[in-house]
Design a protein around this motif. Sequence first.
Motif: not given
Length: 708
Positions: A168-172, A191-193
Amino acid sequence: MVHARRRSERLERTPISMTTMSGQQFTERGITSLDKIQNFAPNISFGNVASNSGVANAAAVFIRGIGQTDFSFGVDPGVGMYVDGVYVGSAVGSVLSMVDIADVSVLRGPQGTLFGRNTIGGAVSVSSLTPNETLSAKADVKYGTANRINVRAFVNTPVAKNLYANFSVGSFMQDGYVNAPYQKNARSLGNQDSRVFKGALRWNPIEKLDIVLRGDWSRDRSNGAPFVTTGVMSPATMITINNANAGGTLNNCSGSGCYNSRYFSKNTNYGTSPDFSNLTSWSTSGTIDYHLTDYIDLKSITAYRKSLGKFAQDRDASPIGINAVYDNYAEKQFSEEFQINGRVLHNRLHYAAGVYYFSQSGQDLNPTNFYLLSLQSGGYFHDTNYAAYAQATYDVTSKLHITAGVRYTEDNKSFTPNQYYTSGRAPYVTIPPGTRIVPYQTYHNNNARWTPMVNVAYQVTHELMAYATFSQGFKGGGFTQRLTNIAAAPPSFRPETVNSFEGGLKFYGLNHRLRISAAGFYTFYNDVQLLVADDTNIGPYYTNAGKARIPGFELESQYAIGDGWTAIGSIGMTDAHYTKLNGGVQGLTLSSPFVLVSKWTANLGLAKKIDLGKAGTLTPRVDATYRSRYNANLNAIPYAQLMQPKYITVNMSARWVSESGRYNFMVGLDNATNEKFMAWGSYSGSFGNIQKSFDRGRQWYIQGGVSF
C-alpha cells in the motif's frame, strides 16, 4: 467479531468497554487520519499536539481523563498505541494516516494483563490488512479545500503456493492555513506533506504455522505547527524587552522591541525564527503463529522501529526573538513478546499468558534561544521494560464467567542530560558559556509493580450480558527532559497508579438490529504525573501533583432502523477532579480542570442507503460530534484564557457505489458549522505569552475510487 481477549468473540459477549470501527467504516466517512476516532468513541480525546516543540505529528491521547500531552522521552504515554500487536513507544509520528487499515479498537481502562506494555488509561489498537490468497486491489483520490490531494493505493496478491503479499502507498498533501509572512518563502503553517509506504508478506508453509512479516516507511515534511499568539498575561516581565522602552507599559510602549497586541492574531504567525517539522520513520515486525494443538496456540511478535526528526518553533510568534526552540530527535525501539493462548477443562477455562521485553533509546537535543541567553537542553535516554502477565476465564456455568489476571512489570529509565549555556547577553547574564545546567552523567529511575485484574460476567438472557471489573494500572516514573536552571540533578518523578472499578451492560437484540453497550466507572488516580510551570522558572516541569477521582460512564448504540436507514450514537461523561495536591505544586487548585478532557462527549450519525438498481447505491450520511468545554492549556495556568468552550461539529457526505462495487464516488463537507476550536494551547509563565492552535474549520472534498 473482536479479539480484545486474544480469542475471537462477539462484541456483545466481550465484557470490556470498547469501541471498534472497521477500515471500511472509515472509508465510508471519508476519514484518512487516525485521530478522527475521537469523533465516534466516547470519553476519548485524540489530539495532534505540538506541545513544547514544533513537531507537527505528535499524538496526545486521553481515555477517561488519563493520558499525556508531551512526547518527551522522560514520561510515558498514558494511553498505549498498538499497531498490529506492537507497542509504539513514542507519541511522535503516532497520528497515523490510513492506507490499509482493517480495524481500530479503543479499549478503555487499564489493559495490562493482555497487552505487552503496561497501559494505565487504555489502549488504541490498530490492525492492518493481512495478506490472503485473493488477488485484489483498490485505489482512491481525494481533492478538496486548500489544494488537498490525497492518493491511496492497495494491492493484495498471491505470490506462490502458501505465500501471499500486500502493498500500500499513500500521499497526503494540503496547503497550510496560518499565515507566516516572515518565514522562508512566506510558507503557511499547518500544511500536510506526508508519504506512507507499507508492505506485508504472509507465509503458511504448513497448516499449523502462519508467519507474517510487515514493514512500513513514512515521511512527514511540514512547514510547522499551526499556532499563533493571542495574548500576554504577565506584562511585568515583558514591558521592557529592550532598553529603549524602559518604564513603559505593555500596551502603550512603542518601537520594534515592544511585544504587545500588534502580534496577536488568530490566523497569522509573525515569527522570524524557523518553524518546521521534518520526520522520517520506518518499522518492521515479524509475527509467528503456531497452532500447537487444538487447545494451545503459540505466538511470537518481534518488532523494530526507528524515527529521525528535526523540529523548530518560534514560540513568541513575533520578530523580536524572545524564545525559539529546536529539537534534534532520534529514537529506536526493539520489542519481543511471547504469548500462549489455550483452553482446558473441556473448554471451560480459557487462558492467555505472555512475557514481554521492550528497549527504547535515542536522543532529543534542544538548542533553545531566549532574548537574554541561549542554551542546549535535552539529552540521551535508554528505557527497558520487562513484564510477565497471565489471564484466565473460567465458565462456572453456561451463563456465569469469572476472569482473573495479574501482571508484573519492571520499568527502568536512564537519562544522560547534555545541557549547558551557550551564550548570554551582558550585563543581564554573566554565566560563562559551557556552564553545565546539570552534571553530565547518567541518572536512573527504576520501578516495579504487580497489577491485578478481576472480572465477573453474567449472561442474563441470550440478548443481555452484565459484567463488573476491578483493575489496577501503573505507569513508570521518569525525568524532566527540558531544563534551564542550574540544578544538582534533573528533576525526577515517581510512578502513577490507578484503581479502576467498572460495571457494564451489553445488549444485542431486536432481530440483530439493535446493539447497546453501557458502562459506568470510578477511577482512583494516585501520584498524578503532571506538566506544570510557574513564574520563577523558564519551561515546564513534571511532578507528581497529587491524587484525583474520575467517575463517569459511556453509552453506545447502533441501530438498523430499516428501509436502508442506520443510526449510531454515543454519549460519555468523565468527571475528572483533583482530591489532593502536593505542597510543592504551583498554579493548581482542587478545582483546576484536567488538560484536554471534556466532561461530556457525544456523537450521532444517521445514514440512508438508497438502492438505484443497476445504477448502484447512494448513501447520504450526517455525523455530528459534541464536546463540552475543556482546558487546552498544557502548562496549568491561566485557565480562563485557555478554556475551549463547548462546540458541535457536523460532517456531511454522500457516497455512490456502482452495482458491481468496483467504482465509487463521494462528496463531503467536514466541520460544516465552521467551528474554529482550539486543538491545543500553551502559556509561558516566564514570558507571559499565550499560544493557541485552532482547527482549520470547514472543509469540502470530492473523492473517487476503484476496486476489484
